[in-house]
Each structure stands twice: as structure tokens, then as C-alpha cells.
Enzyme design. Structure first.
Site, mmCIF file in Angstrom:
data_model
loop_
_atom_site.group_PDB
_atom_site.id
_atom_site.type_symbol
_atom_site.label_atom_id
_atom_site.label_comp_id
_atom_site.label_asym_id
_atom_site.label_seq_id
_atom_site.Cartn_x
_atom_site.Cartn_y
_atom_site.Cartn_z
ATOM 1 N N HIS A 125 0.873 -1.180 0.000
ATOM 2 C CA HIS A 125 0.000 0.000 0.000
ATOM 3 C C HIS A 125 0.911 1.230 0.000
ATOM 4 O O HIS A 125 2.020 1.180 0.538
ATOM 5 C CB HIS A 125 -0.822 -0.054 1.290
ATOM 6 C CG HIS A 125 -1.898 0.980 1.410
ATOM 7 N ND1 HIS A 125 -1.654 2.264 1.819
ATOM 8 C CD2 HIS A 125 -3.240 0.907 1.203
ATOM 9 C CE1 HIS A 125 -2.797 2.932 1.866
ATOM 10 N NE2 HIS A 125 -3.770 2.137 1.497
ATOM 11 N N ASP A 202 3.307 -4.471 8.060
ATOM 12 C CA ASP A 202 2.048 -3.730 7.990
ATOM 13 C C ASP A 202 0.920 -4.762 8.086
ATOM 14 O O ASP A 202 0.675 -5.516 7.144
ATOM 15 C CB ASP A 202 2.026 -2.957 6.663
ATOM 16 C CG ASP A 202 0.656 -2.407 6.315
ATOM 17 O OD1 ASP A 202 -0.311 -2.676 7.057
ATOM 18 O OD2 ASP A 202 0.559 -1.718 5.290
ATOM 19 N N GLN A 205 -4.242 -5.350 6.853
ATOM 20 C CA GLN A 205 -5.190 -6.281 6.220
ATOM 21 C C GLN A 205 -5.173 -7.664 6.850
ATOM 22 O O GLN A 205 -6.016 -8.494 6.520
ATOM 23 C CB GLN A 205 -4.878 -6.417 4.717
ATOM 24 C CG GLN A 205 -5.098 -5.158 3.913
ATOM 25 C CD GLN A 205 -6.555 -4.750 3.820
ATOM 26 O OE1 GLN A 205 -7.479 -5.539 4.074
ATOM 27 N NE2 GLN A 205 -6.788 -3.507 3.465
ATOM 28 N N LYS A 228 -10.443 -1.469 10.421
ATOM 29 C CA LYS A 228 -10.562 -2.642 9.536
ATOM 30 C C LYS A 228 -10.914 -3.894 10.329
ATOM 31 O O LYS A 228 -11.025 -4.985 9.788
ATOM 32 C CB LYS A 228 -9.250 -2.863 8.780
ATOM 33 C CG LYS A 228 -8.925 -1.721 7.807
ATOM 34 C CD LYS A 228 -7.831 -2.117 6.859
ATOM 35 C CE LYS A 228 -7.179 -0.929 6.181
ATOM 36 N NZ LYS A 228 -8.008 -0.315 5.151
ATOM 37 N N CYS A 366 -4.733 2.318 -3.714
ATOM 38 C CA CYS A 366 -3.510 2.874 -3.102
ATOM 39 C C CYS A 366 -2.342 1.911 -3.236
ATOM 40 O O CYS A 366 -1.516 1.787 -2.315
ATOM 41 C CB CYS A 366 -3.723 3.238 -1.637
ATOM 42 S SG CYS A 366 -5.024 4.418 -1.379
#
Ligand code: 7TS
Length: 408
Positions: A125, A202, A205, A228, A366
Site C-alpha cells: 500500500h 504492515d 489487512q 478494519k 492505493c
């Protein structure tokens, strides 16, 4: 057939928004990778906070301030337990993953010199690319890219070749937002550590789908966005190993992050407060804790097995549509399907699906380098949560078919 221990119809009752109609149709919300919906258990916590004990934290002797402080610090412990961090102060509340990454990127400048190398995966991202580019501009460090294949999988052998004693940091998502690929982060982390490089993962997700154990992963930094994972927007965390957070300089200066201030010299507060300048998103942090309680009440194993079934069914049904191509075909995926239909712009598909009450995301997500790699301007992305149903997959598939009929 989807085998599940989850009672989806009961779970759906927890999400008031799922009852709404869009353009005259029942909402089919398939944009969960952008943001998840919020269960009433979390909404109630937000209402309760503003109704009963809204106050600033860490600074008042009065009852409301103490209650708010206790609830906020209790949320930190919930996050700590959720990801199995050793200490609560290894959890830094931020405004989300973007903020968490920028916090590390900003401070990491003090560990870098010209010619040092940072490795970033090809499927990031933008929020896990741009801060590192900015850091490289500031320090003269070099950004190198871990390549991927057409299935949307990182090439671990190529990655191993890129690692050297010049590598200071490796950054990679746990799960790709554009492709759904679950990356082999255990391997990525252990290989980086062999050359003495730190690793930032990261987890924006991954957190909604995978139970994270930062000790088992032996990861140096890990980021999560609450929105999220059934929590509110504007809050998230940076996990950092104590040894890293202790030496990382603060990101922002201000109230709450100091030990003592004079015009001659300021000393900083201990962890985690060193990184938490100003009044934080107090209610957001508390509600994030409630969101984790909610997720854990369902159980990650049950969530993962249900979503796996939904992904398999949706993949099978969408693949039957002529001209439809899926990007991201790794065996290791979360419930994200990025696709295009030959001859139709993704934006047009998204627009017509919206007319039918179906929310998907279209565009580059993104992740422009991913789109460039697949030589597409963007994709349509359907991302499923545990509250989605097989029937909603059918509605999506029918919607795509209808769109193709209308546009060709
Ligand atoms: N990293 C990944 C892998 C993401 O998917 C996102 C948001 C971010 C970082 C940034 O998170 P934030 O909470 O700080 O904004 N991804 C998406 C998406 O796929 N569609 O909308 C936002």
C-alpha cells in the site's frame, strides 16, 4: 457448502448498518478491506463513553478523568494480550497504520547513513512505500524492491539475494490489500534478522483475519488499524519491541510525551507516552478494545474457516464469468478478490454495482505499483468479512453479469 461454527444470521443482527438499503436494494457490503462495519457492541461503548465519562486522560484527579484513563489503559492491555506483546507499553496508540508507519520512518532516520538499504515488497500500500521514500531522501539510504510473480506472491529467493549487511530495515505487508495474498512473514522476518536488519510488518489487512502473535513472529514492528477490524476510524496501534521503541526518537513533540520541559532542555516520558503527544483518540482506543473483544468472542479460527469458504465459493463463481480475470491467485489468500472484465473499465462496474446496492472498491487501491505490474489502470475489489453470506456472493455474481450485459 460453507462449513461454519458461526451463526451468521445472528452475527448480522449485531451490525445495524447491514439492514440499510442503498438505491432501493438491500446493502451488500463488500468493501471490508477499505473499512469494516461496526457491531452494536462497539457502538454502545462509544455512546457510553460520551454519555458517562468523557474526559481527558492521564491528567485529572477527578473521577471522570480516572475512569477514562483506566478504560484507555485497559484497552492498551487488551491489544497487548490480543497480539501477545510482552509489555503493555510496547503498544503505541496512533491514528492508524499510516500514522504508525510514519512514526517509525521518521525516527529511523537516526539509525541510517548514506548507502544503507531498505527493502520494501512489490505489493505494498502507498502508506508502506512513500514514508520510506521520504526517509531515503532525507538520509541517502537506498530503497530496493522485493519482486513478486504473476500469482501475486513474493519471490523469497530473490528477497534472500537482496539481503546483505547493508540492509537495515525490511518492510512488508502481512496481507496485500490489492491482491489478498498472505505473505510468508515468518520467513521474511527470520531471513532479515540473519543479516541484522529490523522488520516492520504492515498488518492492516491481516488483523481482521489472522490471529497475530508478535512474540512468535519475533517481529520488530507491527501495525494495525482499528477500523478494519470492527473498530472505529482514526485509531490504531504500532507494536514495537521494547528494545526498538526505547532507542527510537519521538515522532511528535507536545503535551503528554515529556518528563520535564525547560527552555534549555526537555526530557521525554517513558514508553508508551514518549510517542503519544497530545490528547489521543480516547474513545477510539477504548472502542478498539471492545472491537477486539468482539472479534475474540467469535474466534479467529471460526472466522478464518468461514471466510475461506466464502472466498472459494466467490472465486469459483466469478471465474465462470467469461472475460473475467482475477488478480492475486496465490493459494494463501484472505477473502479479497480483485478482478477485471475484459473491455470494461473497473469504475463502470463499480458504479453499476452500486446502483444495485453492492459496495465494492474500484481503482488502484492505493497500490499503484501492483496495478503497474499487472498492466491495468485498476481493478474491482470485492472483499468479504465474516458477516457476508453466500447469498451476497450470488448477488455480486449476478450484478457483474448484469453489468456485462448492459455495457457490451
Ligand atoms: N496498509 C494496508 C495494507 C492497507 O490496506 C491500508 C488501507 C493501509 C496500510 C492504510 O491504513 P490506514 O488505516 O492508515 O488508512 N487500505 C485501504 C484499502 O485497501 N482501501 O481503503 C483503504
Amino acid at each position: 457448502m460453507i462449513i461454519t461454527k458461526l451463526d451468521i444470521e445472528t452475527i448480522r443482527q449485531d451490525f445495524p448498518i447491514l439492514k440499510r438499503k442503498v438505491n432501493g436494494y438491500p446493502l451488500v457490503y463488500l468493501d471490508n478491506a477499505a473499512t469494516s462495519q461496526t457491531p452494536k457492541q462497539v457502538i454502545d461503548v462509544i455512546v457510553d463513553y460520551y454519555t458517562r465519562y468523557n474526559a481527558n486522560i492521564h491528567r485529572g484527579v477527578h473521577t471522570l478523568s480516572q475512569e477514562a484513563t483506566d478504560a484507555y489503559e485497559n484497552a492498551r492491555i487488551k491489544v497487548q494480550n490480543h497480539i501477545n506483546a510482552v509489555e503493555p507499553y510496547e503498544i503505541i496508540f496512533t491514528s492508524g497504520t499510516t500514522d504508525s508507519i510514519n512514526l517509525v520512518a521518521n525516527g529511523f532516520a537516526s539509525f541510517l547513513k548514506k548507502g544503507d538499504e531498505l527493502l520494501v515488497s512489490a505489493m505494498e500500500h502507498h502508506s508502506n512505500i512513500v514514508p520510506w521514500q521520504m526517509l531515503c531522501e532525507r538520509t541517502g539510504a537506498i530503497l530496493k524492491v522485493i519482486p513478486m510473480n504473476l500469482e501475486g506472491e513474493l519471490l523469497i529467493e530473490e528477497y534472500a539475494k537482496l539481503l546483505s549487511s547493508s540492509t537495515k530495515l525490511v518492510v512488508c505487508n502481512h496481507v496485500s490489500n490489492a491482491l489478498g495474498t498472505i505473505n510468508p512473514i515468518e520467513k521474511i522476518i527470520s531471513l532479515a534478522h540473519e543479516v541484522g536488519a529490523a522488520v516492520l510488518i504492515d498488518g492492516a489487512q491481516a488483523a481482521p483475519h489472522i490471529k497475530i502473535d508478535v512474540q512468535k513472529l519475533n517481529v520488530d514492528f507491527y501495525t494495525i488499524s482499528a477500523h478494519k477490524i470492527c473498530g472505529p476510524t482514526g485509531v490504531g496501534i504500532l507494536y514495537g519491541k521494547e528494545e526498538w521503541l526505547a532507542k527510537l526518537p519521538p515522532y511528535q513533540g507536545g503535551g503528554e510525551m515529556i518528563a520535564e520541559v525547560t527552555f534549555e532542555k526537555t526530557t521525554y516520558a517513558d514508553l508508551p507516552h514518549k510517542f503519544e503527544a497530545g490528547t489521543p483518540n480516547i474513545c477510539g482506543g477504548i472502542a478498539f478494545g471492545a472491537a477486539l473483544d468482539y472479534m475474540n468472542s467469535l474466534g479467529y479460527e471460526a472466522i478464518a474457516s468461514y471466510e475461506k469458504g466464502l472466498l472459494a465459493y466467490a472465486t469459483k463463481e466469478l471465474t465462470l464469468i467469461e472475460g473475467l480475470k482475477i488478480y492475486g491467485t496465490s493459494e494463501h489468500k484472505t477473502s479479497v478478490i480483485s478482478f477485471n472484465v475484459k473491455g470494461i473499465h473497473p469504475y463502470d462496474i463499480g458504479t453499476i454495482l452500486d446502483k444495485l446496492g453492492i459496495a465494492v472498491r474500484t481503482g488502484h487501491h492505493c497500490a499503484q505499483p501492483v496495478m503497474d505490474y499487472f498492466k491495468v489502470p485498476g481493478t474491482v475489489r470485492a472483499s468479504f468479512s465474516f458477516y457476508n453470506t453466500k447469498n451476497e456472493v450470488d448477488i455480486l455474481v449476478e450484478g457483474v453479469k448484469k453489468t456485462i450485459q448492459m455495457l457490451s
